[in-house]
Design a protein around this motif. Structure first.
Motif, PDB file in Angstrom:
ATOM      1  N   GLY A 203       0.823  -1.203   0.000  1.00 29.98           N
ATOM      2  CA  GLY A 203       0.000   0.000   0.000  1.00 29.98           C
ATOM      3  C   GLY A 203       0.856   1.251   0.000  1.00 29.98           C
ATOM      4  N   GLY A 239       4.384   2.825  -1.077  1.00 36.38           N
ATOM      5  CA  GLY A 239       4.447   3.815  -2.144  1.00 36.38           C
ATOM      6  C   GLY A 239       4.950   5.178  -1.661  1.00 36.38           C
ATOM      7  N   ASP A 243       7.542   8.084  -3.376  1.00 41.04           N
ATOM      8  CA  ASP A 243       7.251   9.512  -3.553  1.00 41.04           C
ATOM      9  C   ASP A 243       8.375  10.354  -2.937  1.00 41.04           C
ATOM     10  N   MET A 285       2.451   7.584 -10.670  1.00 43.60           N
ATOM     11  CA  MET A 285       1.243   6.914 -11.176  1.00 43.60           C
ATOM     12  C   MET A 285       1.222   6.899 -12.700  1.00 43.60           C
ATOM     13  N   SER A 288       3.095   4.193 -14.259  1.00 41.65           N
ATOM     14  CA  SER A 288       2.516   2.837 -14.231  1.00 41.65           C
ATOM     15  C   SER A 288       1.822   2.553 -15.560  1.00 41.65           C
ATOM     16  N   GLY A 354      -3.540  -3.559  -2.730  1.00 48.83           N
ATOM     17  CA  GLY A 354      -2.862  -2.306  -2.399  1.00 48.83           C
ATOM     18  C   GLY A 354      -2.496  -1.527  -3.658  1.00 48.83           C
TER      19      GLY A 354
HETATM   20  P1  AMP Z   1      -3.254   1.877  -0.443  1.00 50.59           P
HETATM   21  O1  AMP Z   1      -2.517   2.075   0.866  1.00 50.59           O
HETATM   22  O2  AMP Z   1      -3.515   0.469  -0.789  1.00 50.59           O
HETATM   23  O3  AMP Z   1      -4.441   2.776  -0.582  1.00 50.59           O
HETATM   24  O4  AMP Z   1      -2.217   2.348  -1.593  1.00 50.59           O
HETATM   25  C1  AMP Z   1      -1.852   3.670  -1.740  1.00 50.59           C
HETATM   26  C2  AMP Z   1      -0.543   3.732  -2.475  1.00 50.59           C
HETATM   27  O5  AMP Z   1      -0.731   3.240  -3.802  1.00 50.59           O
HETATM   28  C3  AMP Z   1      -0.041   5.155  -2.595  1.00 50.59           C
HETATM   29  O6  AMP Z   1       1.356   5.181  -2.340  1.00 50.59           O
HETATM   30  C4  AMP Z   1      -0.321   5.493  -4.038  1.00 50.59           C
HETATM   31  O7  AMP Z   1       0.600   6.441  -4.536  1.00 50.59           O
HETATM   32  C5  AMP Z   1      -0.107   4.139  -4.714  1.00 50.59           C
HETATM   33  N1  AMP Z   1      -0.779   4.061  -6.022  1.00 50.59           N
HETATM   34  C6  AMP Z   1      -2.092   4.189  -6.288  1.00 50.59           C
HETATM   35  N2  AMP Z   1      -2.304   4.097  -7.619  1.00 50.59           N
HETATM   36  C7  AMP Z   1      -1.084   3.886  -8.190  1.00 50.59           C
HETATM   37  C8  AMP Z   1      -0.636   3.703  -9.541  1.00 50.59           C
HETATM   38  N3  AMP Z   1      -1.485   3.742 -10.572  1.00 50.59           N
HETATM   39  N4  AMP Z   1       0.686   3.523  -9.748  1.00 50.59           N
HETATM   40  C9  AMP Z   1       1.559   3.509  -8.721  1.00 50.59           C
HETATM   41  N5  AMP Z   1       1.204   3.664  -7.438  1.00 50.59           N
HETATM   42  C10 AMP Z   1      -0.102   3.849  -7.182  1.00 50.59           C
END
Ligand code: AMP
Length: 632
Positions: A203, A239, A243, A285, A288, A354
């Motif tokens: 996540g 993630g 960043d 993002m 990706s 995630g």
């Molecule tokens: P979660 O904790 O599961 O809600 O995941 C959130 C993380 O997923 C954050 O760091 C977002 O930047 C990353 N995230 C969401 N969409 C994408 C994407 N399309 N590509 C890369 N990272 C993503």
């Protein structure tokens, strides 16, 4: 026979996440996430206000920098844990964390109000309940809630308590990886052999890998059995790290452009930092989907920082992090192989959960490691909530085209102080079922503990059916609250309940075996349930008062002891306030013990809270003194 009012009320599935939360429901067409005005995903963020109700969700998150001490984020990291347990999390949380009664972690707001992690989570659950009730056009009062597979019983219990505070009965706690497997329909098919599934969950801030074994039913009419064989992960990897690494790359290049030394731009003010992180996340993002993404930042005085980031650049930045997740996968697979019967284990499926699993490199490396193409048809942000809704659908008795379930007809629990019932396994849990909870004593020097096992939906023992009792004797005398009594309930596939009690400090054990639903007809079960609905409000109040009596006594003892030891170090006003509150709360406890219906539960709770808040300074002195003593 009385009608059962609750059967029509839907059960929803809730993913109560560290960063984001979601609520979903099971409908004839399949599970569906329910929305709110601001979209489906609710940031798990609560801002308290001195003069109004808290603000929950996006608005609280967007203005977190402006209100750092009022805003609580990532409260899941504090649930059911002592302050010492979560020491390394504290610096990341922003708000002030203090030690509450019994060493628990609490949030202290700038105006002195102290809130427990359960209360903060309850605000998030209340908002999800509101959204769900609005979307479904009916009051929602029951939910399946997910937790990480590694959550211990205290953390699970805290999650249940949060539900209760939000007016939601948590009918089942489901492990997040199990929910993900349920969302994909694993466990519902016609398989006859056990399958092993890896759930890779990356996540924003955390990474978890779980290896599950799904065993199909032995007989028709039962459900599949989900067992977590191993978990591994990193609570500080996700993630957000990517960043931050991109921000570092941008700021170093901006410094070069401006003729400054590298690293001089690290300490930006909060709004600039947030803006840069926003740019970085957008670039990540986009990469990706596409092979390149551009950034353009106006630096003033006609200077512009402009840059195209290629996917391979991002990948070389990310590689060390992704490799760390693969190392954790290796550990988890090793542990699963070491588990009983796991030596010849092979992974049959890999599921991705995630937001960060959308990164192509993550998918590639996971595929390489497991030698299997991962399942990723469902939205990785929603898969856990969708799975919780599937479980909710099963528990609502919906026709899911799945196997029928063998369920425990009435809740099973034990008697606690004051004749209240602590339910360990709730009605409708599928068999086999297992639950463990920790208890302690509330009287000094107890050498024997009675374990009275009961069945029923009511809150007090006298209204439930007694299944048997046994004693755990021969304990060395210990002060109240010190014994660590672990009680385990295990209901096997044929409905036989074994209860085991183990006092951890002395190692004493005792056990009992009973068949819980023996002799009860379906009609009797229904009439017991109907009784419990009819008395629900009165029972809840009585249970609440009994809990308040027990907890107040422990607080009074704890605070009284510290006041005697360190009272002279307190300001005289605070000391007088504590003495007066101790006198009032003791009187309230005595009244409640004489006749529970003579006291007002809200006033009782408020008085106890007042004493807790007034004792913050005393707690701090106590902690400082014990640290000093430890250091000596
Ligand atoms: P979660 O904790 O599961 O809600 O995941 C959130 C993380 O997923 C954050 O760091 C977002 O930047 C990353 N995230 C969401 N969409 C994408 C994407 N399309 N590509 C890369 N990272 C993503």
């Amino acid at each position: 026979m009385a009608e059962k009012p609750n059967t029509a009320s839907p059960i929803v599935g809730i993913d109560l996440g560290t960063t984001n939360s979601l609520v979903a429901v099971f409908e004839p067409g399949g599970p569906r996430v329910l929305g709110g005005d601001a979209g489906e995903i609710l940031p798990s963020c609560v801002r308290y206000r001195e003069d109004g109700p808290p603000i929950v969700g996006s608005e609280a998150r967007e203005r977190a920098v402006e209100f750092p001490r009022e805003t609580v984020t990532s409260v899941k990291r504090l649930m059911g844990r002592s302050l010492a347990d979560c020491g390394d999390e504290v610096p990341y949380l922003g708000c002030r964390i203090i030690e509450g009664p019994h060493h628990t972690a609490r949030v202290e707001l700038p105006w002195g109000r102290v809130v427990s992690p359960q209360e903060v989570s309850a605000e998030i659950l209340r908002e999800l309940k509101r959204r769900a009730s609005e979307a479904l056009g009916t009051e929602v009062s029951r939910a399946v809630v997910t937790v990480p597979a590694y959550f211990d019983d205290a953390q699970r219990q805290a999650t249940r308590d949060a539900g209760r505070l939000a007016g939601l009965e948590v009918v089942r706690i489901v492990n997040e990886p199990t929910a993900a497997a349920l969302a994909y329909g694993l466990g519902a098919g016609k398989e006859t052999e056990p399958r092993t599934v890896a759930v890779y969950d990356l996540g924003g801030g955390t990474f978890d890998i779980s290896i599950l074994r799904i065993t199909p039913p032995i007989e028709e009419g039962q459900t599949s059995f989900f067992q977590v064989l191993a978990t591994a992960g990193d609570t500080r990897l996700g993630g957000d790290d990517i960043d931050r690494a991109l921000v570092r790359m941008f700021t170093d290049e901006i410094a070069e452009l401006l003729g400054l030394e590298r690293g001089t731009l690290e300490s930006f003010d909060a709004p600039t930092r947030r803006a840069l992180i926003g740019f970085a996340e957008a670039v990540k993002m986009k990469l990706s989907e596409d092979e390149s993404a551009s950034v353009r930042i106006e630096l003033g005085e006609d200077r512009v920082y402009e840059r195209t980031v290629r996917r391979d650049e991002l990948e070389s930045l990310m590689e060390p992090w992704v490799d760390r997740t693969i190392e954790a996968c290796r550990r988890a697979v090793g542990d699963a192989k070491a588990s009983p019967g796991g030596s010849s284990l092979e992974i049959d499926r890999v599921i991705l959960v995630g937001g960060s699993t959308r990164v192509p490199m993550v998918r590639r490396k996971v595929e390489e490691f497991f030698g299997l193409e991962p399942y990723c048809a469902l939205d990785p942000d929603r898969v856990v909530a969708l799975g919780a809704a599937v479980q909710a659908g099963i528990m609502s008795g919906g026709d899911l085209g799945m196997l029928l379930l063998d369920v425990i007809p009435l809740s099973l629990g034990i008697e606690t102080q004051g004749g209240a019932v602590a339910k360990l396994i709730t009605a409708n849990s599928t068999v086999p079922a297992r639950a463990t909870e920790m208890f302690s004593t509330s009287v000094d020097g107890q050498t024997s503990i009675k374990i009275h096992v009961v069945q029923g939906e009511r809150e007090m023992v006298e209204h439930c059916r007694s299944l048997g009792e046994f004693h755990l004797s021969g304990l060395p005398p210990m002060p109240a609250g010190i014994p660590q009594l672990e009680v385990e309930f295990l209901v096997d596939a044929s409905g036989v309940l074994s209860v085991r009690a183990h006092e951890r400090r002395s190692g004493k054990r005792a056990s009992l075996q009973v068949v819980p639903n023996h002799g009860l007809t379906r009609e009797e079960v229904e009439s017991i349930e109907a009784e419990s609905f009819a008395h629900a409000r009165e029972d809840m109040t009585r249970h609440r008062i009994v809990d308040l009596i027990v907890n107040s006594k422990l607080d009074l003892k704890w605070i009284g002891e510290r006041l005697a030891a360190y009272g002279d170090k307190l300001e005289s006003g605070n000391r007088a306030e504590l003495e007066s509150l101790i006198a009032s709360l003791s009187a309230m406890v005595a009244d409640a013990e004489r006749d529970w219906s003579s006291v007002d539960a809200d006033a009782f709770y408020a008085l106890k809270q007042e004493l807790d808040s007034a004792s913050v300074r005393l707690q701090e002195i106590g902690i400082a003194e014990s640290l000093r003593r430890d250091a000596e």
